[in-house]
Design an enzyme around this catalytic site. Structure first.
Site, PDB file in Angstrom:
ATOM      1  N   SER A 166       0.844  -1.208   0.000  1.00 49.76           N
ATOM      2  CA  SER A 166       0.000   0.000   0.000  1.00 49.76           C
ATOM      3  C   SER A 166       0.871   1.247   0.000  1.00 49.76           C
ATOM      4  O   SER A 166       2.093   1.179   0.116  1.00 49.76           O
ATOM      5  CB  SER A 166      -0.904   0.007   1.242  1.00 49.76           C
ATOM      6  N   SER A 222       0.834   3.688   2.251  1.00 53.25           N
ATOM      7  CA  SER A 222       0.833   4.358   3.554  1.00 53.25           C
ATOM      8  C   SER A 222       2.206   4.872   3.963  1.00 53.25           C
ATOM      9  O   SER A 222       2.314   5.729   4.837  1.00 53.25           O
ATOM     10  CB  SER A 222       0.298   3.424   4.638  1.00 53.25           C
ATOM     11  N   LYS A 262       5.270   0.448   9.349  1.00 54.53           N
ATOM     12  CA  LYS A 262       5.066   1.861   9.677  1.00 54.53           C
ATOM     13  C   LYS A 262       6.357   2.408  10.282  1.00 54.53           C
ATOM     14  O   LYS A 262       7.317   1.677  10.519  1.00 54.53           O
ATOM     15  CB  LYS A 262       3.926   2.045  10.697  1.00 54.53           C
ATOM     16  N   SER A 286      -2.969   6.889   5.904  1.00 55.29           N
ATOM     17  CA  SER A 286      -2.379   5.779   6.641  1.00 55.29           C
ATOM     18  C   SER A 286      -3.282   5.374   7.796  1.00 55.29           C
ATOM     19  O   SER A 286      -3.682   6.204   8.614  1.00 55.29           O
ATOM     20  CB  SER A 286      -0.995   6.174   7.183  1.00 55.29           C
TER      21      SER A 286
END
Length: 274
Positions: A89, A91, A146, A233
């Site tokens: 993704s 994010s 992350k 996100s």
């Protein structure tokens, strides 16, 4: 459907290992005895496949045990040294793009038992600014990536698109304003350089309102994470903190970019992850 590849690999390791031990205990002595009865010339002339079948060794045993060493090496490297992942993704834009293949250091945060992720040997602790891979707390068979923002005991605040840690605004600098043609997020964004801990990295901030604001106190044994694509996100602002036992490792290198099956892989993003 989501497959837990780590669990599948562990099962394959245990099954092939059990067959390898079974062969060593039951059939290997018989094969050795038969081979010892042959002359050296006759023994050396026999193909390995024939030697492996001596002593009435079942074909399935020969087949399964032949994979044990390969699976053991892959399992050991992937569990304790380095593990590959693909970014699914956006994010973590602009740091990581969709289709980036990354390497994750598995021993930075301690040597851990595969599948259970229990720490066996402590090494070092996670640091602010690390890009971390972890098991998603709401669905542990999913891996998320992350940036680690808050350590246990930290107070993390995010208001008006400004990040603060323990009451101190994080240093940031506007680098550029990007329109949709230049931005993979497909919306106008501001590109900032941000300094979290000892790490300088880039983040995207959109111009639309973002409801993901608040103040969070990080509990003991847990961490607060955010995506670098701040307004696109789903992270600790949405689903909460990451338990220490969910951490899998620190992402440190992009080694390949392959956006989709019908495109050609390339090395345009290769390099260390900041």
């Amino acid at each position: 459907m989501n497959f837990d590849f780590e669990l599948i690999l562990a099962i394959a390791f245990l099954v092939t290992g059990a067959v390898w031990i079974y062969d060593r205990v039951i059939f290997l002595p018989k094969r050795k005895q038969l081979l010892n009865d042959l002359t050296p010339e006759a023994c050396s002339a026999l193909p390995k496949t024939v030697k492996d079948s001596f002593g009435d060794t079942p074909k399935w045993v020969v087949e399964v045990k032949s994979y044990f060493v390969i699976i053991a090496v892959i399992f050991g490297l992937r569990s304790f040294v380095v593990e590959p992942f693909q970014i699914p993704s956006g994010s973590m834009l602009p740091t990581l793009e969709i289709g980036d293949f990354i390497l994750v250091n598995k021993f930075d945060y301690g040597v851990r038992l595969p599948v259970l992720n229990t720490e066996l040997i402590p090494t070092s602790s996670p640091k602010r600014g690390d890009v971390v891979v972890f098991k998603y707390p709401q669905q542990p068979n999913l891996n998320y990536i992350k940036r680690l923002i808050g350590l246990p005991g930290d107070v993390v605040s995010y208001h008006n698109k400004r990040l603060m840690i323990n009451g101190k605004p994080v240093d940031e600098e506007l680098l550029a304003e990007l329109n949709t043609s230049l931005n993979p997020s497909k919306e106008p964004v501001a590109l900032y350089k941000e300094n979290v801990g000892e790490v300088n990295h880039q983040v995207y901030k959109s111009y639309r309102n973002n409801p993901l604001e608040g103040d969070w106190v990080v509990p003991d044994g847990k961490y607060f994470v955010m995506g670098d694509n701040r307004d696109n996100s789903s992270d600790s602002r949405v689903w909460g903190f990451v338990p220490e036992e969910n951490l899998k490792g620190r992402a440190f290198y992009v080694w390949l970019h392959w956006n989709d099956f019908f495109s050609l892989p390339n090395f345009k993003n290769n390099g260390l992850i900041e």
